[in-house]
Design a protein around this motif. Structure first.
Motif, PDB file in Angstrom:
ATOM      1  N   VAL A 292      40.226   7.089   4.313  1.00 51.39           N
ATOM      2  CA  VAL A 292      40.040   7.941   5.502  1.00 51.39           C
ATOM      3  C   VAL A 292      41.388   8.172   6.187  1.00 51.39           C
ATOM      4  N   ASP A 293      42.184   7.118   6.298  1.00 44.62           N
ATOM      5  CA  ASP A 293      43.534   7.268   6.872  1.00 44.62           C
ATOM      6  C   ASP A 293      44.317   8.345   6.108  1.00 44.62           C
ATOM      7  N   GLY A 294      44.191   8.290   4.787  1.00 42.88           N
ATOM      8  CA  GLY A 294      44.948   9.221   3.936  1.00 42.88           C
ATOM      9  C   GLY A 294      44.589  10.668   4.220  1.00 42.88           C
ATOM     10  N   VAL A 295      43.289  10.925   4.393  1.00 45.03           N
ATOM     11  CA  VAL A 295      42.864  12.309   4.618  1.00 45.03           C
ATOM     12  C   VAL A 295      43.260  12.767   6.028  1.00 45.03           C
ATOM     13  N   ILE A 296      43.264  11.823   6.982  1.00 48.30           N
ATOM     14  CA  ILE A 296      43.712  12.167   8.351  1.00 48.30           C
ATOM     15  C   ILE A 296      45.210  12.498   8.324  1.00 48.30           C
ATOM     16  N   ARG A 297      45.961  11.702   7.611  1.00 41.75           N
ATOM     17  CA  ARG A 297      47.416  11.951   7.535  1.00 41.75           C
ATOM     18  C   ARG A 297      47.700  13.275   6.831  1.00 41.75           C
ATOM     19  N   GLU A 298      46.889  13.563   5.797  1.00 41.77           N
ATOM     20  CA  GLU A 298      47.100  14.793   5.029  1.00 41.77           C
ATOM     21  C   GLU A 298      46.838  16.036   5.871  1.00 41.77           C
ATOM     22  N   TYR A 299      45.739  16.034   6.643  1.00 33.16           N
ATOM     23  CA  TYR A 299      45.331  17.259   7.339  1.00 33.16           C
ATOM     24  C   TYR A 299      45.758  17.317   8.798  1.00 33.16           C
ATOM     25  N   GLN A 300      46.135  16.181   9.409  1.00 36.62           N
ATOM     26  CA  GLN A 300      46.559  16.170  10.813  1.00 36.62           C
ATOM     27  C   GLN A 300      45.583  16.961  11.685  1.00 36.62           C
ATOM     28  N   PRO A 301      44.312  16.569  11.687  1.00 42.46           N
ATOM     29  CA  PRO A 301      43.297  17.386  12.380  1.00 42.46           C
ATOM     30  C   PRO A 301      43.400  17.325  13.899  1.00 42.46           C
ATOM     31  N   ALA A 302      42.930  18.400  14.525  1.00 40.71           N
ATOM     32  CA  ALA A 302      42.784  18.406  15.992  1.00 40.71           C
ATOM     33  C   ALA A 302      41.471  17.746  16.376  1.00 40.71           C
ATOM     34  N   ALA A 303      40.515  17.746  15.438  1.00 41.85           N
ATOM     35  CA  ALA A 303      39.224  17.103  15.682  1.00 41.85           C
ATOM     36  C   ALA A 303      38.683  16.520  14.391  1.00 41.85           C
ATOM     37  N   VAL A 304      38.025  15.386  14.516  1.00 46.02           N
ATOM     38  CA  VAL A 304      37.319  14.772  13.388  1.00 46.02           C
ATOM     39  C   VAL A 304      35.847  14.659  13.784  1.00 46.02           C
ATOM     40  N   LEU A 305      34.977  15.147  12.906  1.00 46.41           N
ATOM     41  CA  LEU A 305      33.527  15.066  13.127  1.00 46.41           C
ATOM     42  C   LEU A 305      32.960  14.130  12.080  1.00 46.41           C
ATOM     43  N   THR A 306      32.222  13.129  12.523  1.00 48.01           N
ATOM     44  CA  THR A 306      31.722  12.157  11.547  1.00 48.01           C
ATOM     45  C   THR A 306      30.293  11.734  11.870  1.00 48.01           C
ATOM     46  N   HIS A 307      29.766  10.864  11.021  1.00 40.69           N
ATOM     47  CA  HIS A 307      28.411  10.345  11.230  1.00 40.69           C
ATOM     48  C   HIS A 307      28.323   9.623  12.570  1.00 40.69           C
ATOM     49  N   SER A 308      27.084   9.352  12.972  1.00 37.61           N
ATOM     50  CA  SER A 308      26.838   8.675  14.247  1.00 37.61           C
ATOM     51  C   SER A 308      26.513   7.202  14.032  1.00 37.61           C
ATOM     52  N   LYS A 309      26.829   6.416  15.011  1.00 36.32           N
ATOM     53  CA  LYS A 309      26.456   4.997  14.946  1.00 36.32           C
ATOM     54  C   LYS A 309      24.939   4.821  15.037  1.00 36.32           C
ATOM     55  N   SER A 310      24.229   5.884  15.416  1.00 36.85           N
ATOM     56  CA  SER A 310      22.762   5.831  15.464  1.00 36.85           C
ATOM     57  C   SER A 310      22.131   6.068  14.096  1.00 36.85           C
ATOM     58  N   ASP A 311      22.941   6.407  13.117  1.00 36.44           N
ATOM     59  CA  ASP A 311      22.416   6.659  11.777  1.00 36.44           C
ATOM     60  C   ASP A 311      21.929   5.344  11.180  1.00 36.44           C
ATOM     61  N   PHE A 312      20.977   5.428  10.271  1.00 33.32           N
ATOM     62  CA  PHE A 312      20.447   4.182   9.690  1.00 33.32           C
ATOM     63  C   PHE A 312      20.824   4.024   8.223  1.00 33.32           C
ATOM     64  N   HIS A 313      21.430   5.056   7.630  1.00 41.65           N
ATOM     65  CA  HIS A 313      21.843   4.961   6.227  1.00 41.65           C
ATOM     66  C   HIS A 313      23.160   4.188   6.174  1.00 41.65           C
ATOM     67  N   ASN A 314      23.188   3.135   5.389  1.00 44.09           N
ATOM     68  CA  ASN A 314      24.363   2.275   5.416  1.00 44.09           C
ATOM     69  C   ASN A 314      25.644   3.009   5.012  1.00 44.09           C
ATOM     70  N   ASP A 315      25.573   3.903   4.034  1.00 49.57           N
ATOM     71  CA  ASP A 315      26.774   4.673   3.644  1.00 49.57           C
ATOM     72  C   ASP A 315      27.295   5.485   4.831  1.00 49.57           C
ATOM     73  N   HIS A 316      26.369   6.047   5.601  1.00 50.13           N
ATOM     74  CA  HIS A 316      26.774   6.850   6.766  1.00 50.13           C
ATOM     75  C   HIS A 316      27.473   5.972   7.807  1.00 50.13           C
ATOM     76  N   LEU A 317      26.909   4.772   7.996  1.00 49.59           N
ATOM     77  CA  LEU A 317      27.523   3.846   8.962  1.00 49.59           C
ATOM     78  C   LEU A 317      28.896   3.373   8.482  1.00 49.59           C
ATOM     79  N   LEU A 318      29.038   3.197   7.171  1.00 50.41           N
ATOM     80  CA  LEU A 318      30.338   2.778   6.635  1.00 50.41           C
ATOM     81  C   LEU A 318      31.402   3.846   6.933  1.00 50.41           C
ATOM     82  N   ILE A 319      31.018   5.111   6.802  1.00 52.18           N
ATOM     83  CA  ILE A 319      31.967   6.191   7.093  1.00 52.18           C
ATOM     84  C   ILE A 319      32.290   6.247   8.584  1.00 52.18           C
ATOM     85  N   TYR A 320      31.257   6.130   9.407  1.00 45.28           N
ATOM     86  CA  TYR A 320      31.496   6.097  10.864  1.00 45.28           C
ATOM     87  C   TYR A 320      32.482   4.972  11.211  1.00 45.28           C
ATOM     88  N   ASN A 321      32.229   3.802  10.669  1.00 46.19           N
ATOM     89  CA  ASN A 321      33.086   2.644  10.986  1.00 46.19           C
ATOM     90  C   ASN A 321      34.501   2.800  10.441  1.00 46.19           C
TER      91      ASN A 321
END
Ligand SMILES: [Zn+2]
Length: 227
Positions: A107-136
Motif C-alpha cells: 500500500v505504501d508503494g502505491v501511495i508513493r507511486e501516485y502521490q494521491p490527493a485523496a485515498v478512498l478505502t474500505h470501512s472499519k465497519s466492514d465484516f469481510h476480513n480481507d476488507h478490514l486488512l486493506i483498511y488497516n
C-alpha cells in the motif's frame, strides 16, 4: 447586487464541491477484490473522473479465476473511466496469505507511486476480513503525506445489517447508471451466482434521501485537509 450574490454562491458551491476539490489531482481508490470499488464507490469515482480528476482503481488481489476476474475488473474500470491497478498481480493471491508488514509495504508503494490527493478505502465497519486488512493497511500510509482519507460503505454482496454511519455524502445522480453498469461487468460474481445487483441502486436511493437528491454514496471521513 442580487446577481452578484447568486454568482458568489455559485462560485462558493463550485469550490466546495468534491469534484472541484480533486480536479487535476489524483484520487486513489483501494479495494480488496475486483467489484468492491464499483459497489462501494463507483458513482463517486465516475463523477470525479468526469470532472477532471485522475482516478486510479487499485484492486489489491484476485483470489481465484484470475483471468476472468481481471477481465471483469478491466471492463468495470473502463466503464467508470478510471485507470486500473492490480496490487498483487500476476496470478491468484489471497490477502491473508501475506504478512501485515508486506501488505503495508504494498500500500505504501502505491501511495508513493501516485502521490494521491485523496485515498478512498474500505470501512472499519466492514465484516469481510480481507476488507478490514486493506483498511488497516491504509491507516499507516497517512504518515507518507497529507492526503484526504475516506472510507466507503461496506461492500457486501448480500443485504445484511451494517453499522456504517456516513459523515459525508456524494450526489451520484448523474453517474448512478455508470455505477450499475460497472457492477454488472462482474458477471461471475452476480448473475453467475444468482445474485441481484438492484439492491445497490436502491441503497444509493436511500442515501440520496439523506441529502435531498435522487442518488448518493455515503463516506466516512477519516482525515480531511482543510486549507
Ligand atoms: Zn471484496
Amino acid at each position: 447586487m442580487l446577481r452578484e450574490d447568486s454568482l458568489a454562491a455559485e462560485v462558493r458551491t463550485a469550490r466546495e464541491s468534491l469534484p472541484a476539490r480533486y480536479a487535476g489531482r489524483t484520487v486513489l481508490a483501494i479495494g480488496a477484490h475486483p467489484d468492491d470499488l464499483e459497489i462501494g464507490i463507483g458513482g463517486t469515482l465516475a463523477k470525479l473522473q468526469k470532472n477532471g480528476a485522475n482516478v486510479v482503481m487499485c484492486v489489491a488481489s484476485i483470489p481465484k479465476d484470475y483471468e476472468v476476474r481481471l477481465e471483469e475488473a478491466t471492463e468495470g474500470a473502463r466503464i467508470l473511466g478510471c485507470e486500473l491497478k492490480i496490487l498483487m498481480e500476476g496470478g491468484p493471491r489471497r490477502i491473508e496469505d501475506i504478512k501485515t508488514c508486506e501488505l503495508v509495504g504494498l500500500v505504501d508503494g502505491v501511495i508513493r507511486e501516485y502521490q494521491p490527493a485523496a485515498v478512498l478505502t474500505h470501512s472499519k465497519s466492514d465484516f469481510h476480513n480481507d476488507h478490514l486488512l486493506i483498511y488497516n493497511a491504509c491507516l499507516p500510509a497517512q504518515r507518507l503525506g497529507f492526503f484526504d482519507l475516506l472510507s466507503y460503505h461496506p461492500t457486501n454482496c448480500r443485504p445484511v445489517p451494517i453499522a456504517f454511519h456516513p459523515t459525508a455524502y456524494v450526489d451520484v445522480t448523474d453517474t448512478i447508471d455508470a455505477k450499475m453498469h460497472a457492477i454488472s461487468a462482474h458477471a461471475s460474481q452476480f448473475g453467475g451466482r444468482g445474485l441481484d445487483t438492484e439492491m445497490y441502486r436502491e441503497f444509493a436511493h436511500v442515501q440520496g434521501r439523506m441529502i435531498g437528491v435522487p442518488y448518493a454514496e455515503g463516506l466516512d471521513v477519516i482525515r480531511m485537509v482543510l486549507a
